[in-house]
Enzyme design. Structure first.
Site, PDB file in Angstrom:
ATOM      1  N   CYS A 274       0.682  -0.991  -0.336  1.00  0.00           N
ATOM      2  CA  CYS A 274       0.312   0.000  -0.230  1.00  0.00           C
ATOM      3  C   CYS A 274       0.916   1.388  -0.107  1.00  0.00           C
ATOM      4  O   CYS A 274       2.129   1.121   0.266  1.00  0.00           O
ATOM      5  CB  CYS A 274      -1.076   0.063   1.064  1.00  0.00           C
ATOM      6  SG  CYS A 274      -2.036   1.214   1.746  1.00  0.00           S
TER       7      CYS A 274
ATOM      8  N   ASP B  77       0.355   4.188   1.680  1.00  0.00           N
ATOM      9  CA  ASP B  77       0.492   4.370   3.212  1.00  0.00           C
ATOM     10  C   ASP B  77       1.346   4.557   3.044  1.00  0.00           C
ATOM     11  O   ASP B  77       2.409   3.815   3.645  1.00  0.00           O
ATOM     12  CB  ASP B  77      -0.586   3.140   4.056  1.00  0.00           C
ATOM     13  CG  ASP B  77      -0.537   3.953   5.174  1.00  0.00           C
ATOM     14  OD1 ASP B  77       0.299   4.270   5.724  1.00  0.00           O
ATOM     15  OD2 ASP B  77      -1.278   3.880   5.589  1.00  0.00           O
TER      16      ASP B  77
ATOM     17  N   ARG C  50       3.244   4.514   6.752  1.00  0.00           N
ATOM     18  CA  ARG C  50       3.392   4.265   7.552  1.00  0.00           C
ATOM     19  C   ARG C  50       4.137   2.371   7.005  1.00  0.00           C
ATOM     20  O   ARG C  50       4.534   2.088   8.135  1.00  0.00           O
ATOM     21  CB  ARG C  50       2.442   3.587   8.593  1.00  0.00           C
ATOM     22  CG  ARG C  50       1.551   5.087   8.822  1.00  0.00           C
ATOM     23  CD  ARG C  50       0.392   5.026  10.006  1.00  0.00           C
ATOM     24  NE  ARG C  50      -0.676   4.495   8.538  1.00  0.00           N
ATOM     25  CZ  ARG C  50      -1.992   4.382   9.464  1.00  0.00           C
ATOM     26  NH1 ARG C  50      -2.280   4.655  10.410  1.00  0.00           N
ATOM     27  NH2 ARG C  50      -2.835   3.599   8.235  1.00  0.00           N
TER      28      ARG C  50
ATOM     29  N   HIS D   3      -1.904  -4.007   5.178  1.00  0.00           N
ATOM     30  CA  HIS D   3      -1.852  -3.588   6.619  1.00  0.00           C
ATOM     31  C   HIS D   3      -3.022  -3.889   7.322  1.00  0.00           C
ATOM     32  O   HIS D   3      -4.265  -2.897   6.873  1.00  0.00           O
ATOM     33  CB  HIS D   3      -0.687  -2.482   6.332  1.00  0.00           C
ATOM     34  CG  HIS D   3      -1.063  -0.749   5.726  1.00  0.00           C
ATOM     35  ND1 HIS D   3      -2.049  -0.147   6.704  1.00  0.00           N
ATOM     36  CD2 HIS D   3      -1.715  -0.675   4.972  1.00  0.00           C
ATOM     37  CE1 HIS D   3      -2.286   1.285   5.460  1.00  0.00           C
ATOM     38  NE2 HIS D   3      -2.433   0.393   4.422  1.00  0.00           N
TER      39      HIS D   3
ATOM     40  N   CYS E 270      -6.249  -0.232   7.102  1.00  0.00           N
ATOM     41  CA  CYS E 270      -5.465   0.677   5.686  1.00  0.00           C
ATOM     42  C   CYS E 270      -6.956   1.839   5.146  1.00  0.00           C
ATOM     43  O   CYS E 270      -7.885   0.813   5.636  1.00  0.00           O
ATOM     44  CB  CYS E 270      -5.758  -0.644   4.984  1.00  0.00           C
ATOM     45  SG  CYS E 270      -5.312   0.242   3.178  1.00  0.00           S
TER      46      CYS E 270
HETATM   47 CO    CO Z   1      -3.002   1.152   3.059  1.00  0.00          CO
END
Ligand code: CO
Length: 210
Positions: free
Chosen positions: A42, A44, A46, A98, A101
């Site tokens: 992803c 993302d 993090r 994750h 998400c």
């Molecule tokens: Co995500």
């Protein structure tokens, strides 16, 4: 706020440290790449790729998008996949979702998110496929977590539907891995999916003459 100048200072430090540890580091890096892994994760912020796997530059070919999707008409992803599998000849493909998400969460609401709608639609389709199981989970966070896992499962299945992956499985037993990163504790979880079983009923539809 992070100043962009800081990033260049960080980069200088990084170069110095690398060269201290290995004077020929960049010389070696510049000679080419032979990564063993294609990592699909992803976007993302993090959920990094190399960091969480403890890998070095050169070890993973990386593709990241919202909610780690494998979409057969996404020219960007399909180019990455075909280059990694047919040319770099990776041996393992990881789809890493994750918990928490945002893309998966958004797909569970009815909010109109404009250009994101067609992208999130693919996650809604995963929800529809597993509606019974998901709706039976009352806790909304647990339901989100389960959709994250089921989404990884479906994206792995989408990989297995492609000619590139089917050829590589036949030629060199390429392996597809289904993982979830738990942002809450930093751990990687292997979903250990049994694709032979999962694909049993659909192989006759998706198998290509490779
Ligand atoms: Co995500």
């Amino acid at each position: 706020m992070l100043k962009m100048e800081q990033i260049f200072a960080n980069n200088s430090n990084w170069v110095t440290k690398r060269l201290e540890a290995d004077p020929s580091y960049f010389e070696r890096l510049s000679q080419g790449q032979t990564p063993q892994i294609l990592y699909v994760g992803c976007s993302d912020s993090r959920v990094t790729a190399e960091d969480l796997m403890g890998l070095e530059p050169g070890q993973a070919f990386v593709h990241r998008n919202i909610a780690n999707m494998v979409i057969s008409i996404d020219l960007n992803f399909m180019s990455v996949l075909n280059y990694a599998v047919r040319h770099l000849k990776v041996q393992d493909i990881v789809v890493c979702g994750h918990y928490g998400c945002g893309g998966v969460k958004a797909a569970m609401t009815s909010q109109d998110l404009g250009i994101l709608n067609p992208w999130l639609r693919n996650i809604r389709d995963v929800y529809r496929l597993h509606k019974k199981e998901l709706n039976a989970i009352n806790d909304i966070d647990k339901r989100n977590d389960r959709l994250v896992e089921l989404n990884v499962q479906e994206q792995c299945i989408n990989l297995l539907k492609t000619a590139a992956v089917q050829v590589a499985i036949k030629e060199r037993q390429l392996t597809v891995h289904s993982w979830v990163f738990d942002v809450r504790c930093g751990k990687l979880v292997d979903l250990n999916l049994d694709f032979d079983n999962l694909l049993k009923e659909i192989t006759e539809i998706y198998s290509l003459d490779v």
